[in-house]
Design a protein around this motif. Structure first.
Motif, PDB file in Angstrom:
ATOM      1  N   ALA A   1       1.374  -9.947  -9.982  1.00 30.86           N
ATOM      2  CA  ALA A   1       2.635  -9.566 -10.570  1.00 30.86           C
ATOM      3  C   ALA A   1       3.731 -10.139  -9.592  1.00 30.86           C
ATOM      4  O   ALA A   1       3.521 -10.290  -8.427  1.00 30.86           O
ATOM      5  CB  ALA A   1       2.775  -8.203 -10.432  1.00 30.86           C
ATOM      6  N   MET A   2       4.970 -10.642 -10.391  1.00 33.25           N
ATOM      7  CA  MET A   2       5.908 -11.114  -9.593  1.00 33.25           C
ATOM      8  C   MET A   2       7.250 -10.545 -10.388  1.00 33.25           C
ATOM      9  O   MET A   2       7.449 -10.921 -11.520  1.00 33.25           O
ATOM     10  CB  MET A   2       6.089 -12.340  -9.478  1.00 33.25           C
ATOM     11  CG  MET A   2       7.136 -13.034  -8.762  1.00 33.25           C
ATOM     12  SD  MET A   2       7.000 -14.706  -8.482  1.00 33.25           S
ATOM     13  CE  MET A   2       8.760 -15.137  -7.680  1.00 33.25           C
ATOM     14  N   ARG A   3       8.197 -10.110  -9.774  1.00 28.27           N
ATOM     15  CA  ARG A   3       9.339  -9.731 -10.230  1.00 28.27           C
ATOM     16  C   ARG A   3      10.599  -9.933  -9.514  1.00 28.27           C
ATOM     17  O   ARG A   3      10.448  -9.700  -8.221  1.00 28.27           O
ATOM     18  CB  ARG A   3       9.612  -8.002 -10.639  1.00 28.27           C
ATOM     19  CG  ARG A   3       8.219  -7.568 -11.648  1.00 28.27           C
ATOM     20  CD  ARG A   3       8.668  -8.130 -13.064  1.00 28.27           C
ATOM     21  NE  ARG A   3       7.470  -7.538 -14.059  1.00 28.27           N
ATOM     22  CZ  ARG A   3       6.476  -8.217 -14.063  1.00 28.27           C
ATOM     23  NH1 ARG A   3       6.025  -9.244 -13.601  1.00 28.27           N
ATOM     24  NH2 ARG A   3       5.537  -7.901 -15.023  1.00 28.27           N
ATOM     25  N   ILE A   4      11.735 -10.430  -9.954  1.00 24.22           N
ATOM     26  CA  ILE A   4      12.949 -10.564  -9.246  1.00 24.22           C
ATOM     27  C   ILE A   4      14.011  -9.428  -9.940  1.00 24.22           C
ATOM     28  O   ILE A   4      14.115  -9.288 -11.224  1.00 24.22           O
ATOM     29  CB  ILE A   4      13.282 -11.934  -9.300  1.00 24.22           C
ATOM     30  CG1 ILE A   4      12.454 -13.033  -8.682  1.00 24.22           C
ATOM     31  CG2 ILE A   4      14.788 -12.100  -8.639  1.00 24.22           C
ATOM     32  CD1 ILE A   4      12.307 -12.738  -7.360  1.00 24.22           C
ATOM     33  N   ASP A   5      14.545  -8.685  -9.189  1.00 24.54           N
ATOM     34  CA  ASP A   5      15.722  -7.802  -9.807  1.00 24.54           C
ATOM     35  C   ASP A   5      16.464  -8.387 -10.719  1.00 24.54           C
ATOM     36  O   ASP A   5      17.152  -9.747 -10.407  1.00 24.54           O
ATOM     37  CB  ASP A   5      16.430  -7.246  -8.685  1.00 24.54           C
ATOM     38  CG  ASP A   5      17.297  -6.159  -9.069  1.00 24.54           C
ATOM     39  OD1 ASP A   5      18.579  -6.553  -9.532  1.00 24.54           O
ATOM     40  OD2 ASP A   5      17.000  -4.916  -9.189  1.00 24.54           O
TER      41      ASP A   5
END
Length: 124
Positions: free
Chosen positions: A48-52
């Protein structure tokens, strides 16, 4: 990050993505017994990878992807490749992965919410 807390074998790692001492995103890495079925035994996977949303488009994702290789080389030295699956509709994500040196593996499959592509980059 409950999955990281529950992992007693050290096969899951949650990493914060920082900019100016502020968390702007995160990524989750897996290896060993936590690998998905499509990964090879010597792989590490970006699960998983998320950037605000407020920080997207500023290059933080690409920088984090480039930096994660050093972390994996140091912390999980047995890993040969870093691999991931990405939703086909996620063009910005695919571009960030390509900028960080990931190559499309040429495999396209139906995922949980649509078509996914698999990408990989050698760690060594």
């Amino acid at each position: 990050m409950q999955v990281c807390d529950a992992d007693a074998d050290g096969n899951v790692a949650g990493l914060a993505i920082l900019a100016d001492q502020q968390i702007v995103g995160f990524l989750v890495l897996k290896r060993g017994t936590s690998l998905p079925g499509w990964a090879q035994a010597s792989d590490s996977v970006i699960s998983a990878m998320r950037i605000d949303l407020a920080h997207q488009g500023k290059g933080y994702g690409t920088l984090a992807l480039r930096a994660v290789f050093a972390w994996v080389r140091t912390q999980w030295p047995g890993s040969a490749r870093l691999v991931l699956s990405v939703d086909e509709e996620n063009a910005p994500g695919r571009r960030a992965y390509e900028k960080a040196g990931f190559i499309d593996a040429g495999l396209r499959e139906q995922g949980r919410i649509g078509w996914v592509r698999y990408m990989a980059r050698a760690i060594r």
